[in-house]
Scaffold this active site. Structure first.
Site, mmCIF file in Angstrom:
data_model
loop_
_atom_site.group_PDB
_atom_site.id
_atom_site.type_symbol
_atom_site.label_atom_id
_atom_site.label_comp_id
_atom_site.label_asym_id
_atom_site.label_seq_id
_atom_site.Cartn_x
_atom_site.Cartn_y
_atom_site.Cartn_z
ATOM 1 N N THR A 13 0.813 -1.225 0.000
ATOM 2 C CA THR A 13 0.000 0.000 0.000
ATOM 3 C C THR A 13 0.845 1.272 0.000
ATOM 4 O O THR A 13 0.349 2.337 -0.370
ATOM 5 C CB THR A 13 -0.958 0.047 1.216
ATOM 6 O OG1 THR A 13 -0.207 -0.163 2.410
ATOM 7 C CG2 THR A 13 -2.029 -1.021 1.106
ATOM 8 N N ARG A 16 8.746 3.627 0.974
ATOM 9 C CA ARG A 16 9.575 4.718 1.489
ATOM 10 C C ARG A 16 11.034 4.422 1.207
ATOM 11 O O ARG A 16 11.406 3.271 0.936
ATOM 12 C CB ARG A 16 9.371 4.911 2.998
ATOM 13 C CG ARG A 16 9.728 3.711 3.860
ATOM 14 C CD ARG A 16 8.568 2.807 4.047
ATOM 15 N NE ARG A 16 8.878 1.618 4.818
ATOM 16 C CZ ARG A 16 8.819 1.548 6.129
ATOM 17 N NH1 ARG A 16 8.517 2.622 6.832
ATOM 18 N NH2 ARG A 16 9.063 0.422 6.750
ATOM 19 N N ASP A 239 10.290 -8.623 1.384
ATOM 20 C CA ASP A 239 10.258 -7.754 2.566
ATOM 21 C C ASP A 239 10.181 -8.544 3.874
ATOM 22 O O ASP A 239 10.786 -8.150 4.878
ATOM 23 C CB ASP A 239 9.135 -6.712 2.481
ATOM 24 C CG ASP A 239 7.759 -7.284 2.173
ATOM 25 O OD1 ASP A 239 7.590 -8.521 2.196
ATOM 26 O OD2 ASP A 239 6.842 -6.488 1.887
ATOM 27 N N GLU A 306 -7.311 -1.336 6.776
ATOM 28 C CA GLU A 306 -6.925 -0.332 5.779
ATOM 29 C C GLU A 306 -8.051 -0.085 4.782
ATOM 30 O O GLU A 306 -8.326 1.053 4.404
ATOM 31 C CB GLU A 306 -5.650 -0.777 5.051
ATOM 32 C CG GLU A 306 -4.387 -0.611 5.896
ATOM 33 C CD GLU A 306 -3.211 -1.431 5.380
ATOM 34 O OE1 GLU A 306 -3.334 -2.031 4.293
ATOM 35 O OE2 GLU A 306 -2.181 -1.480 6.074
#
Length: 485
Positions: A13, A16, A239, A306
């Site tokens: 979503t 960075r 990740d 979310e």
């Protein structure tokens, strides 16, 4: 001049870029830019905008170039399974499909009509989920997809972005392992499975493991960003693999819960655990760092909230959590992993419909919806942890919650009480920390994973939650299992 590592951390979503450096205080992080990762819906399909992600990475590198630091290297991690098709001329053939695209509904069954489910699991040890790359590729092949037909190379998301920065094509082990295309024992691409979807090893880039160099920034990227010949390192491209590398554990007797859009619960093992029980429970054996395997289970995570938040006008998390805290306990529960919640048009209405269909009180307020989500997640964590305890080669004494969800005090309290075990929360930036630590190991600034974890324990504040009111949670767990059955 201070030496820093540049981490690109992309979730499903948002993304960075972060600068990491070491000092007497331990590890120091500085966020450079944060940006949305939006799904593009067009023509009945859902795509990722890889060009927007690439531009955001370039923007982060430009910001890094303005600082009085020396960038030692760059590392990229993303979510798993999704990939980009590259043509013979080196160009991207189209935007990559998202794993949330509905075109893979029923895809496993289509593949298993030609090769048995047991055979696929025996080779890969990967849980069957309809969006695994194996099933995505088979679906594209069966549908006569023009991008796949013209593809010279297939690059997973972090490798595609590394390619855009360096011009070098690699296939990093941890991200490839999520695809259900890697032999869990040899830790290389499984030729026999590639053949079932009309591919060979030549369709993929040079196979690399965490810590290996991909290449240097191209002249084009150097000119755009103002940086010099900075190397891009293949960190743990998945990740979760990067996040698990940063678990601040004191010993090996722990389970981890990487808590974000997805929740991933598992343990680290030295070898894959592939047997009848893991197959029936649909546990997965993904590639980890330092030669480890991550025996884990995917659980739907904060995706539920979310999506509700998006429907509620992006109300702040603290406000919603405060409303949930005052709501009635165990009023209604859901199975967070029910297919209904994969990508509904309206998440709140879907939750309400599930409660009605299972003869429970329908949530009437936002607080009741949020409490329903949190309690259901905590009870699902208990269910998965019970299975994990029976599969783990060692006793599990602590659950480490890492990632964005580690900041969710209410959910962490619920989780400790539901599982009857201490929960250690933090770091919230585990993925970026793991990414940076693997770059540091590649640069010779860190020795090994245990010393990395020791440094994380010293550098990051951690919060421990003890179980409370376990009798009520035991009763709720019985109710939860009845609803699921």
């Amino acid at each position: 001049m201070k030496h820093c590592f540049f981490a690109v951390d992309l979730g499903a979503t948002s993304g960075r870029t972060i600068l990491g450096s070491f000092s007497d205080k331990g590890l120091e992080l500085e966020e450079l830019n944060r940006f949305p990762n939006r799904l593009i819906e067009v023509g009945g399909h859902f795509y990722w905008d890889i060009y927007a992600l690439y531009q955001s990475v370039i923007d982060g590198l430009k910001l890094a170039a303005t600082k009085d630091v020396q960038i030692t290297s760059i590392g990229i991690d993303t979510w798993g399974v999704d990939f980009v098709c590259i043509g013979k001329d080196g160009h991207l053939l189209r935007q990559p499909y998202s794993y949330r695209d509905p075109h893979t509904v029923g895809a496993p069954e289509a593949l298993f009509s030609r090769v048995s489910r047991a055979q696929v699991y025996e080779v890969t040890g990967i849980q069957v989920m309809n969006f695994n790359s194996l099933f995505q590729l088979d679906t594209l092949r069966r549908n006569g997809d023009s991008a796949l037909a013209a593809a010279d190379k297939i690059l997973f998301m972090p490798d595609a972005l590394s390619y855009m920065l360096t011009g070098e094509m690699v296939t990093e082990y941890t991200i490839a392992s999520t695809a259900q295309l890697v032999n869990a024992k040899t830790r290389r691409l499984a030729r026999e499975l590639l053949a079932t979807v009309g591919l060979s090893e030549s369709h993929f880039g040079r196979f690399v493991y965490p810590g290996e160099k991909v290449g240097m920034l191209t002249k084009e990227v150097q000119k755009m960003t103002g940086l010099g010949e900075v190397p891009v390192i293949a960190v743990a491209g998945h990740d979760t693999a990067s996040a698990v590398a940063a678990v601040p554990a004191a010993d090996s007797r722990f389970a981890y819960l990487s808590s974000g859009t997805w929740s991933l619960m598992g343990v680290e093992t030295e070898a894959p655990v592939i047997n009848k029980e893991t197959e029936e429970l649909n546990f997965t054996n993904e590639g980890g760092v330092g030669g480890t395997i991550r025996l884990l289970k995917n659980i739907c995570g904060m995706w539920l909230l979310e999506r509700c938040r998006a429907e509620w006008g992006e109300t702040s998390y603290p406000e919603l959590i405060a409303e949930a805290e005052t709501a009635e306990p165990f009023r209604s529960l859901i199975n967070p992993d029910d297919a209904l919640f994969a990508n509904p048009e309206n998440m709140e209405k879907t939750i309400c419909r599930y409660c009605a269909d299972t003869h429970q009180p329908v949530p009437e307020t936002r607080g009741q919806v949020v409490r329903c989500i949190f309690e259901s997640l905590a009870l699902r964590y208990r269910q998965v942890l019970e299975s994990l305890c029976s599969l783990s080669p060692f006793p599990i004494e602590t659950l480490h919650v890492i990632g964005g969800g580690s900041r969710n005090e209410l959910l962490n309290r619920f989780t400790a009480s539901a599982i009857g075990m201490p929960v250690v929360a933090g770091p919230s930036e585990a993925t970026a920390i793991g990414n940076i630590m693997l770059q540091a190991m590649a640069a010779g600034e860190a020795a090994d994973i245990p010393s990395m974890r020791q440094l994380v324990r010293k550098s990051v504040p951690l919060t421990t939650y003890q179980p409370q009111d376990t009798d009520s949670w035991d009763i709720a767990y019985i109710h939860f299992k009845n609803i699921l059955s």
